[in-house]
Design a protein around this motif. Structure first.
Motif, PDB file in Angstrom:
ATOM      1  N   ASP A 421       0.780  -1.065   0.004  1.00  0.00           N
ATOM      2  CA  ASP A 421      -0.052  -0.078  -0.030  1.00  0.00           C
ATOM      3  C   ASP A 421       0.956   1.232   0.026  1.00  0.00           C
ATOM      4  N   ASP A 464      11.368   5.880   2.953  1.00  0.00           N
ATOM      5  CA  ASP A 464       9.801   6.418   3.201  1.00  0.00           C
ATOM      6  C   ASP A 464      10.174   7.658   3.505  1.00  0.00           C
ATOM      7  N   ILE A 465       9.138   8.658   2.697  1.00  0.00           N
ATOM      8  CA  ILE A 465       9.341  10.163   2.572  1.00  0.00           C
ATOM      9  C   ILE A 465       8.775  10.723   4.040  1.00  0.00           C
ATOM     10  N   ILE A 506       7.178  -0.043 -10.150  1.00  0.00           N
ATOM     11  CA  ILE A 506       7.795   0.966  -9.734  1.00  0.00           C
ATOM     12  C   ILE A 506       9.190   0.719  -8.960  1.00  0.00           C
ATOM     13  N   THR A 508      11.880   3.554  -7.890  1.00  0.00           N
ATOM     14  CA  THR A 508      12.226   4.621  -7.867  1.00  0.00           C
ATOM     15  C   THR A 508      13.046   5.334  -6.241  1.00  0.00           C
ATOM     16  N   GLY A 509      13.783   6.029  -6.585  1.00  0.00           N
ATOM     17  CA  GLY A 509      14.767   6.588  -5.221  1.00  0.00           C
ATOM     18  C   GLY A 509      15.657   5.416  -4.839  1.00  0.00           C
ATOM     19  N   ALA A 510      15.526   5.010  -3.529  1.00  0.00           N
ATOM     20  CA  ALA A 510      16.349   4.101  -3.152  1.00  0.00           C
ATOM     21  C   ALA A 510      15.815   2.461  -3.930  1.00  0.00           C
ATOM     22  N   PRO A 532      14.047  10.449  -8.301  1.00  0.00           N
ATOM     23  CA  PRO A 532      13.403  11.647  -8.235  1.00  0.00           C
ATOM     24  C   PRO A 532      13.656  12.541  -6.942  1.00  0.00           C
ATOM     25  N   ILE A 536      12.001  16.327  -4.395  1.00  0.00           N
ATOM     26  CA  ILE A 536      11.653  16.380  -3.063  1.00  0.00           C
ATOM     27  C   ILE A 536      12.531  17.157  -2.462  1.00  0.00           C
ATOM     28  N   LEU A 539      18.614  14.182  -2.752  1.00  0.00           N
ATOM     29  CA  LEU A 539      19.696  13.810  -3.708  1.00  0.00           C
ATOM     30  C   LEU A 539      19.670  12.261  -3.450  1.00  0.00           C
ATOM     31  N   LEU A 631      23.377  14.798   1.863  1.00  0.00           N
ATOM     32  CA  LEU A 631      22.116  14.409   1.768  1.00  0.00           C
ATOM     33  C   LEU A 631      21.300  14.922   3.176  1.00  0.00           C
ATOM     34  N   PHE A 647       5.284  16.542  -1.115  1.00  0.00           N
ATOM     35  CA  PHE A 647       5.084  15.144  -1.496  1.00  0.00           C
ATOM     36  C   PHE A 647       3.905  14.518  -0.419  1.00  0.00           C
TER      37      PHE A 647
HETATM   38  C1  LIG Z   1      17.718   9.628   0.040  1.00  0.00           C
HETATM   39  C2  LIG Z   1      16.441   9.663  -0.382  1.00  0.00           C
HETATM   40  C3  LIG Z   1      16.176   8.375  -1.222  1.00  0.00           C
HETATM   41  C4  LIG Z   1      14.750   8.433  -1.632  1.00  0.00           C
HETATM   42  O1  LIG Z   1      14.547   7.209  -1.877  1.00  0.00           O
HETATM   43  S1  LIG Z   1      13.739   9.384  -1.379  1.00  0.00           S
HETATM   44  C5  LIG Z   1      12.245   8.922  -2.158  1.00  0.00           C
HETATM   45  C6  LIG Z   1      12.438   8.969  -3.715  1.00  0.00           C
HETATM   46  N1  LIG Z   1      11.126   8.602  -4.213  1.00  0.00           N
HETATM   47  C7  LIG Z   1      10.226   9.270  -4.614  1.00  0.00           C
HETATM   48  O2  LIG Z   1      10.322  10.685  -4.585  1.00  0.00           O
HETATM   49  C8  LIG Z   1       8.966   8.707  -5.154  1.00  0.00           C
HETATM   50  C9  LIG Z   1       7.948   9.085  -4.304  1.00  0.00           C
HETATM   51  N2  LIG Z   1       6.511   8.418  -4.914  1.00  0.00           N
HETATM   52  C10 LIG Z   1       5.969   8.880  -6.105  1.00  0.00           C
HETATM   53  O3  LIG Z   1       6.394   9.944  -6.594  1.00  0.00           O
HETATM   54  C11 LIG Z   1       5.008   8.230  -6.553  1.00  0.00           C
HETATM   55  O4  LIG Z   1       4.270   7.292  -5.481  1.00  0.00           O
HETATM   56  C12 LIG Z   1       5.196   7.299  -7.746  1.00  0.00           C
HETATM   57  C13 LIG Z   1       5.215   8.206  -8.969  1.00  0.00           C
HETATM   58  C14 LIG Z   1       6.340   6.534  -7.519  1.00  0.00           C
HETATM   59  C15 LIG Z   1       3.881   6.466  -7.960  1.00  0.00           C
HETATM   60  O5  LIG Z   1       2.698   7.303  -8.092  1.00  0.00           O
HETATM   61  P1  LIG Z   1       1.353   6.831  -7.927  1.00  0.00           P
HETATM   62  O6  LIG Z   1       1.166   5.477  -8.875  1.00  0.00           O
HETATM   63  O7  LIG Z   1       0.359   7.940  -8.233  1.00  0.00           O
HETATM   64  O8  LIG Z   1       1.256   6.263  -6.350  1.00  0.00           O
HETATM   65  P2  LIG Z   1       1.114   7.027  -5.256  1.00  0.00           P
HETATM   66  O9  LIG Z   1      -0.585   7.379  -5.004  1.00  0.00           O
HETATM   67  O10 LIG Z   1       1.707   8.277  -5.216  1.00  0.00           O
HETATM   68  O11 LIG Z   1       1.482   6.175  -3.960  1.00  0.00           O
HETATM   69  C16 LIG Z   1       0.778   5.205  -3.455  1.00  0.00           C
HETATM   70  C17 LIG Z   1       0.891   5.009  -2.005  1.00  0.00           C
HETATM   71  O12 LIG Z   1       2.437   5.011  -1.631  1.00  0.00           O
HETATM   72  C18 LIG Z   1       2.800   5.929  -0.810  1.00  0.00           C
HETATM   73  N3  LIG Z   1       4.444   6.333  -1.397  1.00  0.00           N
HETATM   74  C19 LIG Z   1       5.019   6.376  -2.563  1.00  0.00           C
HETATM   75  N4  LIG Z   1       6.112   6.561  -2.562  1.00  0.00           N
HETATM   76  C20 LIG Z   1       6.246   6.661  -1.305  1.00  0.00           C
HETATM   77  C21 LIG Z   1       7.571   7.049  -0.386  1.00  0.00           C
HETATM   78  N5  LIG Z   1       8.748   7.118  -0.991  1.00  0.00           N
HETATM   79  N6  LIG Z   1       7.615   6.845   0.732  1.00  0.00           N
HETATM   80  C22 LIG Z   1       6.331   6.899   1.451  1.00  0.00           C
HETATM   81  N7  LIG Z   1       5.239   6.730   1.006  1.00  0.00           N
HETATM   82  C23 LIG Z   1       5.147   6.503  -0.376  1.00  0.00           C
HETATM   83  C24 LIG Z   1       1.877   7.120  -1.380  1.00  0.00           C
HETATM   84  O13 LIG Z   1       2.163   8.144  -0.490  1.00  0.00           O
HETATM   85  C25 LIG Z   1       0.642   6.808  -1.529  1.00  0.00           C
HETATM   86  O14 LIG Z   1       0.170   6.213  -0.088  1.00  0.00           O
HETATM   87  P3  LIG Z   1      -1.159   6.733   0.391  1.00  0.00           P
HETATM   88  O15 LIG Z   1      -2.086   5.821  -0.625  1.00  0.00           O
HETATM   89  O16 LIG Z   1      -1.369   6.366   1.804  1.00  0.00           O
HETATM   90  O17 LIG Z   1      -1.604   8.117  -0.072  1.00  0.00           O
END
Ligand SMILES: C/C=C/C(=O)SCCNC(=O)CCNC(=O)[C@H](O)C(C)(C)COP(=O)(O)OP(=O)(O)OC[C@H]1O[C@@H](n2cnc3c(N)ncnc32)[C@H](O)[C@@H]1OP(=O)(O)O
Length: 657
Positions: A421, A464-465, A506, A508-510, A532, A536, A539, A631, A647
């Motif tokens: 989810d 996890d954002i 998907i 993305t990110g980590a 991406p 947010i 990096l 970071l 976000f």
């Molecule tokens: C050093 C840093 C490293 C990192 O990894 S930072 C994180 C980098 N990742 C991102 O920025 C991607 C974040 N997610 C998105 O942009 C979108 O998702 C997607 C484009 C990948 C997919 O979009 P869609 O298909 O519309 O799904 P949705 O409704 O956005 O996501 C479904 C549920 O998943 C949660 N979720 C998605 N990505 C994350 C995340 N990275 N951390 C925590 N939750 C996440 C959402 O919030 C939502 O949840 P809810 O249904 O409760 O609203």
């Protein structure tokens, strides 16, 4: 009358000196038996002796002593008068065979066993032509007889148990592997499964969806030494045509493909005519076909396997044979790397049924209608590797580490990121779970490769954002990186077994960074990748530090600075994936990759990985540390605060300078 014992069998009469007959004569003569080879004319008999001599020379055997044990005659009755065992190997014509059996019944001693080498015709009908039906048995060798070890031992309706036992013992005595068919069913075991297997491939040549090369490449991918069309060319397209007709004659629902008909009409029988599915240097001259390896993911080879499994299920449910004999027959007789039931367990019985249902819907053919035996297995939870029991039983283990599931499937550890989810976003519990699961796989000597995948529609959408947004200082962020994230990444890189990222959705990110760090990676064609973090206000540290070993600078920076998502095909082109394949096949390609790595010594793999990690560490130097420091700063900056908040609030961030 009770069957003689193995020691009582000293003389064997083979009727018919064609390729099967002379091969059978040779094999018996190579193993202590005095053989009489019978044909209607002298010429085939002298050709047979020449062929036997050449075959023995090729096998490195001294021909003299073996040839000394073979006598030839055109007088069938005299050839049978003193025999202990007749093996009939005449052309596949039931009237002809019944004549031979009737004559043998008259001419052969009362104790003699009368066997037929028929590949398709009813043993019972031959037995009916005699007054000793309990001594008539099927003894179906495979061509070339001296090289292929399989013998199908077929019971006619009245064949006695002691005759079956003796035929099994005789087969073993001449170095063969017997399988038993308790019932005289059309096509027996081998041809019934061959028909199911090959006809599914042939169907595609008619509709033009796939060509022979693509199908052969996909079957070779599973470890078969030759693809189905290479085998048909080698064995004779005409021979298989006769098998199809014989099955049809005995009311098996068979559809002969148009391509098959056309080849037979054009006398293009394969290698022996110089032309078949492929061209050969000259008639009778074999040359291995050059099948382009890169075409091996175009067709899903499990469609052919599923069709074969359905035919095997029919044999099992009708008490014709056993699971072990099905698999032994296909391994020994057709060089399958694993038997159909072993393949089914590995693939999953539920998925076999799904494939069959689709094929049935597509074609309306009965051969694809899932057999009730398979459906019963699914009802009982016997799905194969994934539940620890299918046709066979397996060591199976599952453990949960927070939101990470660990599963041991035979030689593969399967680690599933399981927060569907949240698109399997990596929070503290997920990173710790990943590390614990890797530890579990590491400690299990039977595990040879580790596949990491995500549940639901994502591999992982990254860190996890909301959790990141909860950090209140750079120190807190750094502490998390040092104690949670980096140790998991380190464990992933240092894992002693090959790590395979299996993506179907998907990453993305980590999530994308885990794919980058995995040793091998496979993705389904609908997958989307991206870094991406910049969007947010963060990096991607691992992407920046490790990315250039897989991805060129311009692409790496384009993706990091734009945050654009990219496809599996693009990921493959830029070197992030080994294979981008259709989603249905992705788990199988990952498992096959895992299996392929088992060809290498575990110690070698560990060394290979250590050396590669060292090379990469030298290139990366201490940039990962710099990137994580950076970071921690970024996340605490105004941009970072704004980006994470945007976000969470599902808003588009506004970047100002
Ligand atoms: C050093 C840093 C490293 C990192 O990894 S930072 C994180 C980098 N990742 C991102 O920025 C991607 C974040 N997610 C998105 O942009 C979108 O998702 C997607 C484009 C990948 C997919 O979009 P869609 O298909 O519309 O799904 P949705 O409704 O956005 O996501 C479904 C549920 O998943 C949660 N979720 C998605 N990505 C994350 C995340 N990275 N951390 C925590 N939750 C996440 C959402 O919030 C939502 O949840 P809810 O249904 O409760 O609203």
């Amino acid at each position: 009358m009770a069957a003689p014992s193995l020691e009582d069998i000293e003389t064997v009469t083979v009727i018919g000196a064609g390729s099967m007959g002379h091969g059978i004569a040779q094999v018996f003569a190579m193993h202590r038996y005095d053989v009489t080879l019978v044909d209607i004319e002298e010429e085939p008999l002298s050709t047979a002796l020449e062929n036997i001599e050449q075959s023995l020379e090729r096998l490195g055997e001294e021909p003299g002593p073996v040839l000394d044990r073979i006598t030839t005659t055109t007088d069938r009755n005299s050839g049978l008068s003193d025999t202990d065992l007749m093996v009939e190997a005449t052309p596949e014509d039931i009237d002809l065979k019944r004549d031979v059996f009737a004559a043998a019944d008259e001419a052969a001693p009362e104790h003699a066993i009368l066997a037929t080498n028929t590949s398709t015709l009813p043993v019972t009908e031959m037995a009916d032509a005699t007054d000793r039906p309990e001594q008539v048995v099927g003894m179906h060798f495979s061509n070339p007889v001296p090289l292929i070890d399989l013998v199908e031992v077929i019971s006619g309706e009245q064949t006695s148990d002691s005759v079956i036992e003796l035929t099994v013992a005789l087969s073993e005595d001449v170095g063969k592997t017997p399988v038993i068919l308790e019932k005289d069913v059309p096509g027996f075991l081998l041809n019934r499964i061959n028909y199911a297997f090959w006809s599914e491939g042939l169907r595609h040549l008619d509709d033009g969806r796939h060509d022979a090369e693509a199908i052969d490449a996909s079957i070779r991918r599973l470890g078969f030494p030759m693809g189905p069309f290479e085998v048909l060319d080698f064995a004779g397209i005409d021979v298989f045509y006769m098998v199809c007709q014989a099955l049809q004659d005995r009311d098996v629902p068979v559809v002969i493909s148009e391509t098959h008909e056309n080849l037979v009409e054009a006398d293009a029988y394969g290698m022996k005519t110089g032309e078949g599915f492929y061209d050969y240097p000259s008639p009778g001259e074999y040359a291995r076909v050059d099948i382009p390896r890169e075409r091996r993911h175009e067709y899903n080879p499990y469609q052919m396997i599923a069709s074969a499994v359905n035919a095997a299920a029919w044999l099992l449910d009708n008490d014709v044979t056993t699971m072990e004999d099905v698999d032994t027959a296909m391994r020994t007789g057709m060089s399958w790397p694993r038997g159909p039931l072993e393949f089914a367990d590995e693939y999953g019985i539920d998925r076999i049924i799904e494939l069959l249902e689709r094929l049935h819907e597509e074609t309306g053919r009965e051969q694809y209608d899932p057999h009730p035996l398979l459906e019963r297995m699914v009802e009982q939870g016997r799905l194969g590797w994934k539940t620890g029991e299918g046709f066979y039983e397996y060591d199976h283990e599952t453990t949960s580490f927070g939101s990470v599931e660990y599963e041991r499937r035979e030689f593969v550890a399967r680690i599933v990121l399981d927060r569907p989810d949240k698109l399997n976003a990596m929070d503290e519990s997920a990173w710790r779970g990943l590390r614990a699961a890797l530890e579990q796989a590491r400690g299990d000597d039977d595990i040879r490769a580790t596949i990491v995948e995500g549940s639901g529609r994502a591999f992982s959408a990254g860190d996890d954002i909301p959790e990141m947004a909860g950090w209140e200082s750079s120190d807190e962020c750094q502490e998390y990186l040092d104690e949670v994230l980096l140790p998991a990444i380190k464990a992933f890189r240092a894992h002693p077994k090959p790590t395979i990222a299996l993506v179907d959705g998907i990453a993305t990110g980590a999530g994308c960074e885990l794919v980058l760090l995995s040793d091998l990676a496979v993705a389904g064609d609908g997958s989307r990748f991206g870094q991406p973090e910049g969007t947010i206000g963060a990096l991607p540290p691992i992407w920046l530090a490790h990315g250039t070993t897989s991805v060129g600078k311009k692409k790496l920076l384009e993706l990091a600075t734009t945050g654009d998502l990219f496809t599996a095909t693009e990921a493959h082109e830029m070197g992030l994936l080994n294979y981008a394949v259709d989603s249905e096949q992705a788990p199988d390609v990952a498992r096959e990759l895992a299996r392929s790595t088992t060809a290498s010594a575990p110690g070698s793999i560990e060394s290979i990985k250590t050396i590669w990690n060292g090379v990469e560490d030298d290139l990366v130097d201490d940039w990962l540390a710099t990137a994580t420091d950076e970071l921690a700063e970024r996340l605490m900056s105004d941009e970072g605060r704004h980006g994470l908040e945007a976000f969470i609030e599902d808003e588009t961030p506004r970047w100002e300078r």
